[in-house]
Write a protein that holds these residues in place. Structure first.
Motif, PDB file in Angstrom:
ATOM      1  N   ASN A   1      49.611  20.437 -13.083  1.00  0.00           N
ATOM      2  CA  ASN A   1      49.009  19.939 -14.317  1.00  0.00           C
ATOM      3  C   ASN A   1      48.978  21.059 -15.353  1.00  0.00           C
ATOM      4  OD1 ASN A   1      46.168  19.875 -15.910  1.00  0.00           O
ATOM      5  ND2 ASN A   1      47.012  17.808 -15.695  1.00  0.00           N
TER       6      ASN A   1
ATOM      7  N   LEU B   1      45.533  27.504 -24.265  1.00  0.00           N
ATOM      8  CA  LEU B   1      45.499  26.038 -24.120  1.00  0.00           C
ATOM      9  C   LEU B   1      46.267  25.339 -25.240  1.00  0.00           C
ATOM     10  CD1 LEU B   1      41.871  25.465 -22.819  1.00  0.00           C
ATOM     11  CD2 LEU B   1      43.995  25.067 -21.572  1.00  0.00           C
ATOM     12  N   ASN B   2      46.274  25.925 -26.428  1.00  0.00           N
ATOM     13  CA  ASN B   2      47.031  25.295 -27.522  1.00  0.00           C
ATOM     14  C   ASN B   2      48.508  25.661 -27.508  1.00  0.00           C
ATOM     15  OD1 ASN B   2      45.017  23.772 -28.756  1.00  0.00           O
ATOM     16  ND2 ASN B   2      44.341  25.461 -30.058  1.00  0.00           N
TER      17      ASN B   2
ATOM     18  N   GLN C   1      39.944  18.538 -15.790  1.00  0.00           N
ATOM     19  CA  GLN C   1      41.201  18.927 -16.456  1.00  0.00           C
ATOM     20  C   GLN C   1      42.269  17.838 -16.475  1.00  0.00           C
ATOM     21  OE1 GLN C   1      40.965  21.464 -18.312  1.00  0.00           O
ATOM     22  NE2 GLN C   1      38.996  22.025 -17.392  1.00  0.00           N
ATOM     23  N   ARG C   2      42.309  16.952 -15.472  1.00  0.00           N
ATOM     24  CA  ARG C   2      43.416  15.992 -15.397  1.00  0.00           C
ATOM     25  C   ARG C   2      43.068  14.599 -15.901  1.00  0.00           C
ATOM     26  NH1 ARG C   2      44.219  16.222  -9.317  1.00  0.00           N
ATOM     27  NH2 ARG C   2      42.242  17.359  -9.394  1.00  0.00           N
TER      28      ARG C   2
ATOM     29  N   ARG D   1      38.457  28.546 -10.065  1.00  0.00           N
ATOM     30  CA  ARG D   1      37.037  28.463  -9.694  1.00  0.00           C
ATOM     31  C   ARG D   1      36.421  29.828  -9.474  1.00  0.00           C
ATOM     32  NH1 ARG D   1      34.269  24.144  -7.402  1.00  0.00           N
ATOM     33  NH2 ARG D   1      35.347  22.156  -7.563  1.00  0.00           N
TER      34      ARG D   1
ATOM     35  N   THR E   1      41.700  29.579 -26.340  1.00  0.00           N
ATOM     36  CA  THR E   1      42.233  28.678 -27.372  1.00  0.00           C
ATOM     37  C   THR E   1      43.729  28.902 -27.565  1.00  0.00           C
ATOM     38  OG1 THR E   1      40.093  28.598 -28.456  1.00  0.00           O
ATOM     39  CG2 THR E   1      41.989  28.002 -29.796  1.00  0.00           C
TER      40      THR E   1
ATOM     41  N   ARG F   1      32.341  19.477  -9.135  1.00  0.00           N
ATOM     42  CA  ARG F   1      31.916  20.797  -9.591  1.00  0.00           C
ATOM     43  C   ARG F   1      30.438  20.844  -9.915  1.00  0.00           C
ATOM     44  NH1 ARG F   1      34.989  24.905 -11.866  1.00  0.00           N
ATOM     45  NH2 ARG F   1      37.224  24.683 -11.550  1.00  0.00           N
TER      46      ARG F   1
ATOM     47  N   GLN G   1      42.843  20.226 -27.533  1.00  0.00           N
ATOM     48  CA  GLN G   1      43.212  20.837 -26.247  1.00  0.00           C
ATOM     49  C   GLN G   1      42.394  22.076 -25.927  1.00  0.00           C
ATOM     50  OE1 GLN G   1      45.349  19.904 -23.901  1.00  0.00           O
ATOM     51  NE2 GLN G   1      46.320  18.171 -24.921  1.00  0.00           N
ATOM     52  N   ALA G   2      41.778  22.675 -26.923  1.00  0.00           N
ATOM     53  CA  ALA G   2      41.100  23.952 -26.694  1.00  0.00           C
ATOM     54  C   ALA G   2      39.751  23.789 -25.985  1.00  0.00           C
ATOM     55  CB  ALA G   2      40.908  24.693 -28.015  1.00  0.00           C
ATOM     56  N   HIS G   3      39.226  22.573 -25.940  1.00  0.00           N
ATOM     57  CA  HIS G   3      37.965  22.381 -25.211  1.00  0.00           C
ATOM     58  C   HIS G   3      38.202  22.488 -23.704  1.00  0.00           C
ATOM     59  CE1 HIS G   3      35.330  21.356 -28.494  1.00  0.00           C
ATOM     60  NE2 HIS G   3      36.171  20.429 -28.945  1.00  0.00           N
ATOM     61  N   ILE G   4      37.449  23.338 -23.043  1.00  0.00           N
ATOM     62  CA  ILE G   4      37.547  23.436 -21.585  1.00  0.00           C
ATOM     63  C   ILE G   4      36.991  22.144 -20.984  1.00  0.00           C
ATOM     64  CG2 ILE G   4      36.905  24.784 -19.543  1.00  0.00           C
ATOM     65  CD1 ILE G   4      38.593  26.303 -21.647  1.00  0.00           C
TER      66      ILE G   4
ATOM     67  N   ASP H   1      44.691  12.942 -19.024  1.00  0.00           N
ATOM     68  CA  ASP H   1      46.144  12.715 -18.973  1.00  0.00           C
ATOM     69  C   ASP H   1      46.433  11.244 -18.656  1.00  0.00           C
ATOM     70  OD1 ASP H   1      46.451  15.431 -19.297  1.00  0.00           O
ATOM     71  OD2 ASP H   1      47.679  15.729 -17.506  1.00  0.00           O
TER      72      ASP H   1
ATOM     73  N   PHE I   1      50.983  15.880 -22.756  1.00  0.00           N
ATOM     74  CA  PHE I   1      52.054  16.028 -23.741  1.00  0.00           C
ATOM     75  C   PHE I   1      53.162  15.041 -23.373  1.00  0.00           C
ATOM     76  CE2 PHE I   1      51.117  20.117 -26.072  1.00  0.00           C
ATOM     77  CZ  PHE I   1      49.795  20.171 -25.663  1.00  0.00           C
TER      78      PHE I   1
ATOM     79  N   ARG J   1      47.057  21.732 -18.023  1.00  0.00           N
ATOM     80  CA  ARG J   1      45.793  22.386 -18.345  1.00  0.00           C
ATOM     81  C   ARG J   1      45.302  23.268 -17.193  1.00  0.00           C
ATOM     82  NH1 ARG J   1      42.726  20.871 -22.542  1.00  0.00           N
ATOM     83  NH2 ARG J   1      40.893  21.527 -21.379  1.00  0.00           N
TER      84      ARG J   1
ATOM     85  N   ASP K   1      36.011  17.983 -11.560  1.00  0.00           N
ATOM     86  CA  ASP K   1      36.856  18.822 -12.410  1.00  0.00           C
ATOM     87  C   ASP K   1      37.455  17.947 -13.514  1.00  0.00           C
ATOM     88  OD1 ASP K   1      38.392  21.709 -12.165  1.00  0.00           O
ATOM     89  OD2 ASP K   1      39.563  20.173 -13.186  1.00  0.00           O
TER      90      ASP K   1
ATOM     91  N   THR L   1      36.922  18.657 -21.198  1.00  0.00           N
ATOM     92  CA  THR L   1      37.756  17.673 -21.906  1.00  0.00           C
ATOM     93  C   THR L   1      36.941  16.490 -22.410  1.00  0.00           C
ATOM     94  OG1 THR L   1      38.260  16.697 -19.761  1.00  0.00           O
ATOM     95  CG2 THR L   1      39.866  18.243 -20.659  1.00  0.00           C
TER      96      THR L   1
END
Lengths: 453, 453
Positions: free
Chosen positions: B431, B36-37, A414-415, B358, B33, A358, A160-163, A418, A200, B433, A412, A165
């Motif tokens: 969402n 997000l975690n 982020q989603r 952004r 980190t 982006r 999850q820590a990777h911006i 999921d 989650f 994230r 983007d 994904t």
């Protein structure tokens, strides 16, 4: 230091182009206004997802989507529309279930999906004790006798820590691809993986796996994050038996098609490709993956026609067959292009979801890359600022191998994970404006490349 | 040319800061980190939206949210938590309905919402013929006798062509604010507006309107886009009678509270504010607007405590009361700060939805602005690239008037006006994230400002 140099180049580019840039900026605005006001992609995506739904290669639904895409390309104003024959693998899921037995002796059902291309067990039950590992390193250290006859649970989390994904996806993806073979090598019965999921929740994610030549083909399945958490906690306290029933497997090959439409170049017939993949996994509706890329690509062609933008080169929309479990469509396309001696100037794919764009990832030499980067001030008003990626889509990878400069739209991120490869990848998860902005940016980029290359 | 200068400054900034930047980059990564975690904001937002729901100023739900926020700030580790008394206006909606009668003589119900702060008609019916205008200019040209006794439908569209949807919102916002007064000035009975909505659906959007002093207070209501389309088409062919029944209105004032929590500065007690507004409109769940800003702000404080980041200055979370229909919380906060001679270094608000960040909009002098811009390479890996905005949130506008540098988190703007001020602004639209990345970026910025100012 690298960043500083590229920014200097950018400034230089801006100064040199400033006269031209104004005209281009107006064209960018015309394109954006047309698509945001009158774009048809969102309604087309609704049609594709709600009347056809998911459309795995080899399915009747996929064949319906071929006819659908053919019609949409004609409606969009393509000068020429055709089907390109592709021989594709046929994989079918069939019925499947996973149960676990806890110390109280009761069986409990867990939500699961067989991984794509996995063999099943012919509709029979197979059961055994679960052994859990957190990583490949841990699994490698396990002696084969500890795995023999067991079910291996590869409990490797999506980071999850990777911006970005996609980095987490690639990282955990090694488990999806190899879990079955790793398990078979130590004579385990089948493999369970934690889904490649940023959510989650308890939604299982399917996706392609591979068997290694000469190793027995044991099944591989995925469970959702909350089931994986539950199983992890149970296994810390007790032995758990799992029972799988599945019926999936490869069912030979089938003749099918990629769908292609183009508007002919006014100056020459060198080709610019924009595409996505028409197939999807056999769950959900394949809305973000990759119905979005399909309707965005068709929108590019429609917009050129509608705004009567004179295209120097041929602009070709390719709706690739079989990206998900074979990329046969992409391979066939590059092969045919080579056989026909077609010159391809550029290819771009949209296959990362219909989210707000982006950036544009560029897989090409530095001269072309820097030229595209020099257009950044044109793209910034559309939220597109990131040209640092150096990858492109898997359908156009075979073209790139033939030397064609390729790119991918970067939405983007982020989603996406999921819902990627799940029941949840539905039309309702797609936002009209985000989807249409993706078409806008691809149209703008192709306008610039058509004009300048 | 302006852009070129600011990029040159940026490069200079990068070179000068490069030694320091590495340490800061590591801290940025620790913050990201952790959030997000382990971030709690998403689950907190679920609590707020699902156990309390919408929470208009003056409602019992708002009072519950005050207690809730107080507890969450304590849980997050605030050294000090308190309530700041605010006298707020109380507006209640009550029952309401809109019907139209077409040429076949049947009444048909349209979905509608009274605009916030609008007076109703005491539960009685009021009806009349509808007169439609496309714009204020068209309305201005109408002689008063054509409007007298009529119902005015301001059919001004939300301009889909704006990439920055807030521009379209501000543009159409003039109709929401003034439609009632414009109607009353020509003795119309009430005003209907097309919702300030980017969605192609029938969801009505409420939001604040204002009455002009000395002009009769006629009702103003909003209808969704598809109802507006339908009404527009009908009105081109026939006369339409509308009948409104509504019961809304201002019900005096009430003593209520903004909720404040802080961690004390180690070097001094100069204050850095991070906040959002705790109230919402009385429909939906106030999830993006502005439950998101509340939980993101609390996450900032929690993260400083959790990571044991030594804060030089006091970091204060403010959950403002009454942003939606009075901004009394923001006004009271600035007044109290002045009375107490508190020095405020900086304030940032999150009130544009819990979407992927952004940028950061900066309302401050150029020296401070350029310093923050010089940090761009630290923010780029988190998708934050846009520092061009020069506005900030309405709750901190009164602080800005006292000379405090202010800012606002700039999330992706594409989805906000689909759901803003509607039944659809629910937790499910948020969402995890995206929400947590907003907290991450605000924490990172406050870390930098706390260290450098």
């Amino acid at each position: 230091m690298k960043k500083i140099i590229s920014l200097s180049l950018l400034i230089l580019g801006t100064i040199i182009l400033s006269g031209q840039a104004k005209e281009d900026s107006l064209q960018f605005s015309r394109i954006s206004t047309e698509i945001l006001n009158n774009g048809k992609g969102y309604n087309e995506l609704k049609e594709l997802t709600k009347t056809i739904g998911h459309r795995l290669s080899g399915s009747e639904a996929y064949e319906k989507s071929v006819k659908w895409a053919e019609q949409k390309l004609r409606d969009a104003g393509a000068d020429k529309v055709w089907l390109q024959e592709v021989i594709i693998p046929v994989w079918e899921r069939g019925k499947e279930s996973l149960h676990i037995k806890t110390s109280n002796g009761n069986w409990k059902s867990l939500k699961m999906l067989s991984l794509g291309n996995s063999e099943g067990i012919g509709g029979k039950d197979v059961s055994g004790e679960i052994i859990m590992v957190k990583s490949m390193e841990e699994y490698d250290k396990l002696p084969a006798e500890k795995v023999k006859g067991k079910i291996v649970f590869f409990n490797y989390p999506f980071n999850q820590a990777h911006i970005q994904t996609f980095i987490a996806y690639r990282d955990a993806g090694a488990y999806r691809r190899t879990a079955a073979t790793l398990t078979a090598k130590k004579e385990g019965k089948f493999a369970i993986i934690r889904s490649l999921s940023s959510a989650f929740d308890d939604v299982p994610h399917t996706g392609a796996m591979r068997y290694e030549e000469g190793i027995p083909k044991v099944p591989a399945i995925a469970i959702g994050n909350t089931s994986a958490d539950e199983l992890e906690n149970l296994l810390k306290m007790q032995n758990i038996t799992a029972k799988l029933n599945s019926n999936c497997g490869m069912k030979g090959e089938r003749r099918s098609y990629s769908v292609i439409g183009e508007i002919t170049g006014k100056k020459d017939q060198d080709v610019i490709v924009v595409g996505g993949h028409l197939d999807s996994w056999d769950v959900g509706e394949g809305a973000h993956d990759d119905g979005a890329g399909i309707v965005q690509s068709i929108e590019v062609l429609r917009t050129f026609k509608k705004l009567r933008i004179e295209n120097n080169h041929t602009i070709r929309v390719v709706c690739f067959a079989n990206e998900e479990n074979g990329t046969k469509g992409g391979k066939q396309y590059a092969k045919t292009a080579k056989e026909n001696n077609e010159k391809h100037l550029f290819a771009i794919e949209s296959d990362a979801g219909g989210f707000s764009p982006r950036g544009i990832s560029l897989e090409m030499d530095d001269t072309r890359r820097n030229q595209i980067k020099s257009w950044i001030n044109l793209f910034l008003p559309y939220g597109v600022y990131n040209f640092e990626g150096k990858y492109s889509g898997s359908d156009i990878a075979p073209l790139h191998e033939e030397g064609v400069p390729t790119a991918e739209l970067v939405p983007d991120p982020q989603r996406y994970f999921d819902i990627h490869h799940t029941e949840e990848d539905t039309f309702e998860k797609v936002n009209r404006r985000e989807l249409l902005l993706g078409s806008t940016v691809m149209t703008q980029l192709i306008y610039m490349i058509d004009k300048n290359w």
